[in-house]
Design a protein around this motif. Structure first.
Motif, PDB file in Angstrom:
ATOM      1  N   UNK A   1       7.715   7.619   7.929  1.00  0.00           N
ATOM      2  CA  UNK A   1       9.144   7.551   7.607  1.00  0.00           C
ATOM      3  C   UNK A   1       9.522   6.104   7.333  1.00  0.00           C
ATOM      4  N   UNK A   2      10.543   5.939   6.518  1.00  0.00           N
ATOM      5  CA  UNK A   2      11.035   4.618   6.160  1.00  0.00           C
ATOM      6  C   UNK A   2      12.523   4.540   6.472  1.00  0.00           C
TER       7      UNK A   2
ATOM      8  N   UNK B   1       0.858  -1.184   0.000  1.00  0.00           N
ATOM      9  CA  UNK B   1       0.000   0.000   0.000  1.00  0.00           C
ATOM     10  C   UNK B   1       0.891   1.229   0.000  1.00  0.00           C
ATOM     11  N   UNK B   2       0.367   2.387  -0.425  1.00  0.00           N
ATOM     12  CA  UNK B   2       1.186   3.607  -0.513  1.00  0.00           C
ATOM     13  C   UNK B   2       1.423   4.247   0.853  1.00  0.00           C
ATOM     14  N   UNK B   3       2.306   3.627   1.635  1.00  0.00           N
ATOM     15  CA  UNK B   3       2.541   4.112   2.994  1.00  0.00           C
ATOM     16  C   UNK B   3       3.758   5.026   3.111  1.00  0.00           C
ATOM     17  N   UNK B   4       4.589   5.078   2.081  1.00  0.00           N
ATOM     18  CA  UNK B   4       5.843   5.832   2.198  1.00  0.00           C
ATOM     19  C   UNK B   4       5.613   7.336   2.271  1.00  0.00           C
ATOM     20  N   UNK B   5       4.439   7.792   1.866  1.00  0.00           N
ATOM     21  CA  UNK B   5       4.109   9.208   1.996  1.00  0.00           C
ATOM     22  C   UNK B   5       3.350   9.494   3.290  1.00  0.00           C
ATOM     23  N   UNK B   6       3.199   8.472   4.103  1.00  0.00           N
ATOM     24  CA  UNK B   6       2.507   8.636   5.387  1.00  0.00           C
ATOM     25  C   UNK B   6       3.491   8.509   6.547  1.00  0.00           C
TER      26      UNK B   6
ATOM     27  N   UNK C   1      22.774   6.345  -0.287  1.00  0.00           N
ATOM     28  CA  UNK C   1      21.787   7.366  -0.607  1.00  0.00           C
ATOM     29  C   UNK C   1      20.403   6.731  -0.609  1.00  0.00           C
ATOM     30  N   UNK C   2      19.523   7.286   0.202  1.00  0.00           N
ATOM     31  CA  UNK C   2      18.143   6.783   0.264  1.00  0.00           C
ATOM     32  C   UNK C   2      17.234   7.759  -0.483  1.00  0.00           C
ATOM     33  N   UNK C   3      16.270   7.209  -1.180  1.00  0.00           N
ATOM     34  CA  UNK C   3      15.363   8.060  -1.951  1.00  0.00           C
ATOM     35  C   UNK C   3      14.002   7.380  -2.071  1.00  0.00           C
ATOM     36  N   UNK C   4      13.013   8.193  -2.395  1.00  0.00           N
ATOM     37  CA  UNK C   4      11.667   7.661  -2.609  1.00  0.00           C
ATOM     38  C   UNK C   4      11.302   7.761  -4.082  1.00  0.00           C
ATOM     39  N   UNK C   5      10.637   6.745  -4.576  1.00  0.00           N
ATOM     40  CA  UNK C   5      10.099   6.771  -5.933  1.00  0.00           C
ATOM     41  C   UNK C   5       8.580   6.700  -5.800  1.00  0.00           C
ATOM     42  N   UNK C   6       7.953   7.850  -5.881  1.00  0.00           N
ATOM     43  CA  UNK C   6       6.514   7.896  -5.648  1.00  0.00           C
ATOM     44  C   UNK C   6       5.713   7.196  -6.745  1.00  0.00           C
ATOM     45  N   UNK C   7       6.249   7.197  -7.946  1.00  0.00           N
ATOM     46  CA  UNK C   7       5.528   6.531  -9.040  1.00  0.00           C
ATOM     47  C   UNK C   7       5.490   5.025  -8.836  1.00  0.00           C
ATOM     48  N   UNK C   8       6.605   4.486  -8.380  1.00  0.00           N
ATOM     49  CA  UNK C   8       6.696   3.038  -8.192  1.00  0.00           C
ATOM     50  C   UNK C   8       6.308   2.623  -6.774  1.00  0.00           C
ATOM     51  N   UNK C   9       6.113   3.615  -5.886  1.00  0.00           N
ATOM     52  CA  UNK C   9       5.814   3.324  -4.480  1.00  0.00           C
ATOM     53  C   UNK C   9       6.912   2.478  -3.864  1.00  0.00           C
TER      54      UNK C   9
ATOM     55  N   UNK D   1      21.003   2.168   8.634  1.00  0.00           N
ATOM     56  CA  UNK D   1      21.797   2.590   7.490  1.00  0.00           C
ATOM     57  C   UNK D   1      21.345   3.967   7.003  1.00  0.00           C
ATOM     58  N   UNK D   2      20.048   4.151   6.888  1.00  0.00           N
ATOM     59  CA  UNK D   2      19.526   5.409   6.369  1.00  0.00           C
ATOM     60  C   UNK D   2      18.046   5.505   6.699  1.00  0.00           C
ATOM     61  N   UNK D   3      17.573   6.740   6.727  1.00  0.00           N
ATOM     62  CA  UNK D   3      16.174   6.966   7.003  1.00  0.00           C
ATOM     63  C   UNK D   3      15.681   8.097   6.099  1.00  0.00           C
ATOM     64  N   UNK D   4      14.424   7.979   5.663  1.00  0.00           N
ATOM     65  CA  UNK D   4      13.832   9.045   4.861  1.00  0.00           C
ATOM     66  C   UNK D   4      12.441   9.333   5.405  1.00  0.00           C
ATOM     67  N   UNK D   5      12.149  10.603   5.616  1.00  0.00           N
ATOM     68  CA  UNK D   5      10.848  10.983   6.144  1.00  0.00           C
ATOM     69  C   UNK D   5       9.796  10.930   5.037  1.00  0.00           C
ATOM     70  N   UNK D   6       8.555  11.061   5.436  1.00  0.00           N
ATOM     71  CA  UNK D   6       7.484  11.018   4.443  1.00  0.00           C
ATOM     72  C   UNK D   6       7.586  12.201   3.472  1.00  0.00           C
ATOM     73  N   UNK D   7       8.231  13.273   3.910  1.00  0.00           N
ATOM     74  CA  UNK D   7       8.394  14.437   3.056  1.00  0.00           C
ATOM     75  C   UNK D   7       9.707  14.417   2.272  1.00  0.00           C
ATOM     76  N   UNK D   8      10.532  13.393   2.529  1.00  0.00           N
ATOM     77  CA  UNK D   8      11.758  13.248   1.753  1.00  0.00           C
ATOM     78  C   UNK D   8      13.024  13.698   2.430  1.00  0.00           C
ATOM     79  N   UNK D   9      12.943  14.137   3.670  1.00  0.00           N
ATOM     80  CA  UNK D   9      14.162  14.475   4.395  1.00  0.00           C
ATOM     81  C   UNK D   9      14.905  13.197   4.737  1.00  0.00           C
ATOM     82  N   UNK D  10      16.220  13.272   4.640  1.00  0.00           N
ATOM     83  CA  UNK D  10      17.024  12.068   4.857  1.00  0.00           C
ATOM     84  C   UNK D  10      17.930  12.211   6.066  1.00  0.00           C
ATOM     85  N   UNK D  11      18.290  11.064   6.611  1.00  0.00           N
ATOM     86  CA  UNK D  11      19.202  11.013   7.749  1.00  0.00           C
ATOM     87  C   UNK D  11      20.096   9.790   7.581  1.00  0.00           C
TER      88      UNK D  11
END
Length: 111
Positions: free
Chosen positions: A33-34, A26-31, A68-76, A48-58
């Motif tokens: 942090x991952x 389900x599309x949870x990555x925009x809800x 490098x961690x990133x989100x692909x919203x098209x592919x979820x 190793x890495x963390x990305x917030x729902x808004x795309x901020x990284x740590x």
């Protein structure tokens, strides 16, 4: 029940690169942090890495520079790009959202 599935692991030579991907049912990555964790045999699981729902990284200090961690919203998916891999990066890599964990994908760095 939402499921997380990691992919992209494998055997790579030192200095090589891999791109791991975490897909959700389900599309949870925009809800939420991952996070990406890894666990080597006999060692504790480490972040190793963390990305917030808004795309901020740590990245923990030990992981800065090669991951490098990133989100692909098209592919979820949430992806982890790993460069200049070293034998000590050998581990099972896990995707985590809240209390959800994937089954892990094995990364082996060896010549």
């Amino acid at each position: 029940q939402v499921q997380l599935v990691e992919s992209g692991g494998g055997l790579v030579q030192p200095g090589g690169s891999l791109r791991l991907s975490c897909a959700a049912s389900r599309p949870i990555f925009n809800i939420y942090s991952t996070a990406w964790y890894r666990q080597a045999p006999g060692k504790e699981r480490e972040l190793v890495a963390k990305i917030s729902r808004l795309g901020s990284t740590y990245y923990p200090d030990a992981m800065k520079g090669r991951f490098t961690v990133s989100k692909n919203n098209l592919k979820n998916t949430v992806d982890l790009r790993m460069n200049d891999l070293k034998p000590e990066d050998t581990a099972t890599y896990y995707c985590n959202v809240e209390t959800l964990w994937g089954q892990g994908t094995q990364v082996t760095v060896s010549s």
